[in-house]
Design a protein around this motif. Structure first.
Motif, PDB file in Angstrom:
ATOM      1  N   TRP A 165      40.913  51.086  46.160  1.00 13.68           N
ATOM      2  CA  TRP A 165      39.928  50.575  45.530  1.00 13.68           C
ATOM      3  C   TRP A 165      40.662  50.396  43.880  1.00 13.68           C
ATOM      4  O   TRP A 165      40.513  49.397  43.289  1.00 13.68           O
ATOM      5  CB  TRP A 165      38.635  51.158  45.342  1.00 13.68           C
ATOM      6  CG  TRP A 165      37.517  50.904  46.222  1.00 13.68           C
ATOM      7  CD1 TRP A 165      37.488  51.731  47.432  1.00 13.68           C
ATOM      8  CD2 TRP A 165      36.711  50.032  46.508  1.00 13.68           C
ATOM      9  NE1 TRP A 165      36.612  51.142  48.237  1.00 13.68           N
ATOM     10  CE2 TRP A 165      36.085  50.112  47.581  1.00 13.68           C
ATOM     11  CE3 TRP A 165      36.484  48.646  45.545  1.00 13.68           C
ATOM     12  CZ2 TRP A 165      35.076  49.377  48.231  1.00 13.68           C
ATOM     13  CZ3 TRP A 165      35.571  47.914  46.179  1.00 13.68           C
ATOM     14  CH2 TRP A 165      34.963  48.020  47.469  1.00 13.68           C
ATOM     15  N   MET A 199      45.661  44.783  41.029  1.00 12.23           N
ATOM     16  CA  MET A 199      46.028  43.654  41.637  1.00 12.23           C
ATOM     17  C   MET A 199      45.211  42.460  40.750  1.00 12.23           C
ATOM     18  O   MET A 199      46.130  41.511  40.651  1.00 12.23           O
ATOM     19  CB  MET A 199      45.572  43.530  42.969  1.00 12.23           C
ATOM     20  CG  MET A 199      46.294  42.401  43.829  1.00 12.23           C
ATOM     21  SD  MET A 199      47.951  42.754  44.103  1.00 12.23           S
ATOM     22  CE  MET A 199      47.966  44.191  45.102  1.00 12.23           C
ATOM     23  N   ALA A 200      44.279  42.570  40.173  1.00 17.43           N
ATOM     24  CA  ALA A 200      43.462  41.518  39.733  1.00 17.43           C
ATOM     25  C   ALA A 200      44.323  41.409  38.284  1.00 17.43           C
ATOM     26  O   ALA A 200      44.241  40.061  37.856  1.00 17.43           O
ATOM     27  CB  ALA A 200      41.988  42.166  39.297  1.00 17.43           C
ATOM     28  N   GLN A 255      39.412  39.104  37.812  1.00 17.54           N
ATOM     29  CA  GLN A 255      40.613  38.237  37.370  1.00 17.54           C
ATOM     30  C   GLN A 255      39.730  36.959  36.869  1.00 17.54           C
ATOM     31  O   GLN A 255      40.257  36.726  35.879  1.00 17.54           O
ATOM     32  CB  GLN A 255      40.974  37.766  38.995  1.00 17.54           C
ATOM     33  CG  GLN A 255      41.894  36.666  38.703  1.00 17.54           C
ATOM     34  CD  GLN A 255      42.040  35.753  39.994  1.00 17.54           C
ATOM     35  OE1 GLN A 255      41.522  35.751  41.190  1.00 17.54           O
ATOM     36  NE2 GLN A 255      42.594  34.578  39.634  1.00 17.54           N
ATOM     37  N   SER A 258      43.678  50.138  43.757  1.00 17.47           N
ATOM     38  CA  SER A 258      44.886  49.050  43.813  1.00 17.47           C
ATOM     39  C   SER A 258      43.969  47.781  43.553  1.00 17.47           C
ATOM     40  O   SER A 258      44.658  46.779  42.930  1.00 17.47           O
ATOM     41  CB  SER A 258      45.502  48.946  45.154  1.00 17.47           C
ATOM     42  OG  SER A 258      46.065  47.814  45.702  1.00 17.47           O
ATOM     43  N   SER A 259      42.978  47.451  44.077  1.00 16.54           N
ATOM     44  CA  SER A 259      42.201  46.010  43.952  1.00 16.54           C
ATOM     45  C   SER A 259      42.138  45.902  42.245  1.00 16.54           C
ATOM     46  O   SER A 259      42.388  44.677  41.905  1.00 16.54           O
ATOM     47  CB  SER A 259      41.000  46.212  44.600  1.00 16.54           C
ATOM     48  OG  SER A 259      40.069  46.844  43.861  1.00 16.54           O
ATOM     49  N   ILE A 260      41.984  46.904  41.521  1.00 17.12           N
ATOM     50  CA  ILE A 260      41.673  46.736  39.977  1.00 17.12           C
ATOM     51  C   ILE A 260      43.207  46.247  39.258  1.00 17.12           C
ATOM     52  O   ILE A 260      43.315  45.539  38.669  1.00 17.12           O
ATOM     53  CB  ILE A 260      41.152  47.894  39.563  1.00 17.12           C
ATOM     54  CG1 ILE A 260      39.766  48.223  39.735  1.00 17.12           C
ATOM     55  CG2 ILE A 260      41.039  47.716  38.023  1.00 17.12           C
ATOM     56  CD1 ILE A 260      39.226  49.368  39.309  1.00 17.12           C
ATOM     57  N   ALA A 270      50.363  48.257  42.578  1.00 19.13           N
ATOM     58  CA  ALA A 270      48.927  48.096  43.275  1.00 19.13           C
ATOM     59  C   ALA A 270      49.262  48.188  44.812  1.00 19.13           C
ATOM     60  O   ALA A 270      48.664  48.840  45.525  1.00 19.13           O
ATOM     61  CB  ALA A 270      48.551  46.882  42.960  1.00 19.13           C
ATOM     62  N   MET A 303      38.044  42.315  42.849  1.00 25.48           N
ATOM     63  CA  MET A 303      39.390  41.896  42.541  1.00 25.48           C
ATOM     64  C   MET A 303      39.071  40.511  41.825  1.00 25.48           C
ATOM     65  O   MET A 303      39.581  40.407  40.847  1.00 25.48           O
ATOM     66  CB  MET A 303      40.263  41.903  43.629  1.00 25.48           C
ATOM     67  CG  MET A 303      41.616  41.639  43.161  1.00 25.48           C
ATOM     68  SD  MET A 303      42.882  41.637  44.794  1.00 25.48           S
ATOM     69  CE  MET A 303      42.429  40.518  45.568  1.00 25.48           C
TER      70      MET A 303
END
Length: 399
Positions: free
Chosen positions: A307, A313-314, A263, A309-311, A294, A259
């Motif tokens: 996983w 979220m970034a 970012q 979600s982490s993308i 996310a 993430m």
């Protein structure tokens, strides 16, 4: 001055802005990986050790308004030298003294120095790059993202290599040395923040002076506080959330690394996009909606969706901060006013950002349920959506 020399000086200054921005996060994020080790070594409670990360953020809020004052007393050039020197000395101090009091003292002083550097850097960007401020803010936010990731990712490696957490914390002082050297090379003489003269100055002062009396400035403050809160809350709690869902510590840490790595690069890309397509409201609503999606994916507890979600979220973590930094630049006419508005925005914003991660900790201690943590995250993003409509588009900001 020839075009070649001018281009060389511009590139050097951009590199300097990047390196200064890198210095504004490792002293905070390097503490996180060492929290358990410091707690056990010094026999501290969780509350005491958590102050090492909470206090700098509070100080970034409490003392941001010192930036205009210090600029008037010392000038921007000498003020930046002083703050970089302070960050370097206080960070190096951690390498020699591992007691709790020196750690707390260094956390407070570093927070104050970072609080002053932020508004000064924004004002300098406004003055030096009036036509390309959006892109240069991208360099600034990119540097902060790199600094955050370096502190969070390499500190544990330094500790494993040396067995010394004081060394792992103190080594980041080398960044301040690099920043001072580049500041010396790229800035010749004193930088004086310009004031508009005549009728335009009167109009600007009427619009920009005393931002504490401006409704728009308060909206910026709230938005900045909520987006900063979302960053610090997510960075602090995403690993516990993932492990609570069944991931191993290694898997959860890797998820955070993915993430933050994404970012970093988006921090540089998004401001370039904003310059070409400057509709602030569109981007804010897009990023905030993606953040809500996310959180929904993360809530499922399914590893594959977490996983993804982490993308997702970034993207808001990378996109919201540069836009928040641009708000004072959009709303002001002079670098001096930009300094004042940015100082106000960061004063209140970082106070909010320092409190909310502690609130999450208290709620979790009370309920033992991380679903409430996700609800708080979603509440932050919904609140920012409401503020987005209240703030309006860029064209409205400068009226």
């Amino acid at each position: 001055m020839s075009q070649r020399t001018l281009k060389h000086n511009t590139i050097l200054l951009l590199v300097t802005i990047f390196i200064i921005a890198v210095n504004m996060r490792p002293a905070i994020t390097s503490i996180g990986p060492m929290l358990d080790i410091i707690r056990d070594d010094l026999s501290l409670t969780n509350a005491k050790v958590s102050l090492l990360t909470a206090l700098p953020v509070f100080c970034m809020g409490l003392f941001a308004s010192f930036a205009p004052l210090l600029n008037r007393k010392l000038g921007l050039t000498r003020s930046m030298y002083l703050m970089l020197f302070v960050v370097g000395i206080m960070t190096a101090l951690r390498g020699f003294y591992s007691n709790y009091v020196p750690l707390i003292f260094s956390a407070i002083i570093i927070g104050i120095a970072i609080a002053v550097m932020g508004p000064l850097l924004s004002a300098m960007i406004k003055q030096t790059f009036p036509e390309r401020a959006t892109s240069v803010i991208g360099v600034y936010s990119f540097g902060m993202g790199v600094g955050s990731s370096l502190g969070a990712g390499l500190t544990a490696i330094f500790f494993e290599s040396t067995g010394s957490y004081p060394f792992a914390l103190g080594i980041w002082a080398v960044l301040a040395i690099a920043a001072i050297l580049f500041w010396r090379l790229s800035v010749q003489g004193e930088i004086n923040l310009q004031h508009e003269e005549g009728e335009k100055a009167g109009k600007s002062n009427a619009h920009g002076a005393s931002p504490w009396r401006k409704k728009k400035a308060w909206l910026y403050l709230l938005f900045f506080g909520l987006q900063a809160s979302s960053f610090f809350c997510i960075i602090t709690w995403i690993v516990p959330l993932a492990t609570d869902a069944g991931m191993s510590l290694v898997q959860a840490s890797t998820l955070l690394s993915v993430m933050m790595t994404l970012q970093i690069f988006l921090n540089l890309v998004f401001p370039m996009v904003y310059e070409r397509f400057p509709n602030r409201r569109f981007w804010l609503l897009l990023f905030l909606t993606m953040g809500l999606i996310a959180f929904g994916l993360f809530w499922t507890g399914e590893y594959a969706l977490m996983w993804v979600s982490s993308i997702f979220m970034a993207i808001p973590l990378a996109g919201l901060f540069p836009i928040a930094l641009l708000f004072p630049l959009d709303a002001t006419e002079t670098p001096e006013d930009t300094n004042e508005w940015t100082a106000m925005m960061q004063t209140g914003g970082y106070l909010i950002a320092g409190f909310l991660p502690l609130l999450i900790a208290m709620v979790y201690d009370w309920t033992g349920d991380h679903h409430n943590t996700l609800l708080i995250f979603m509440g932050l993003f919904v609140s920012m959506i409401v503020l987005t409509f209240m703030i309006g588009d860029r064209e409205q900001n400068v009226e």
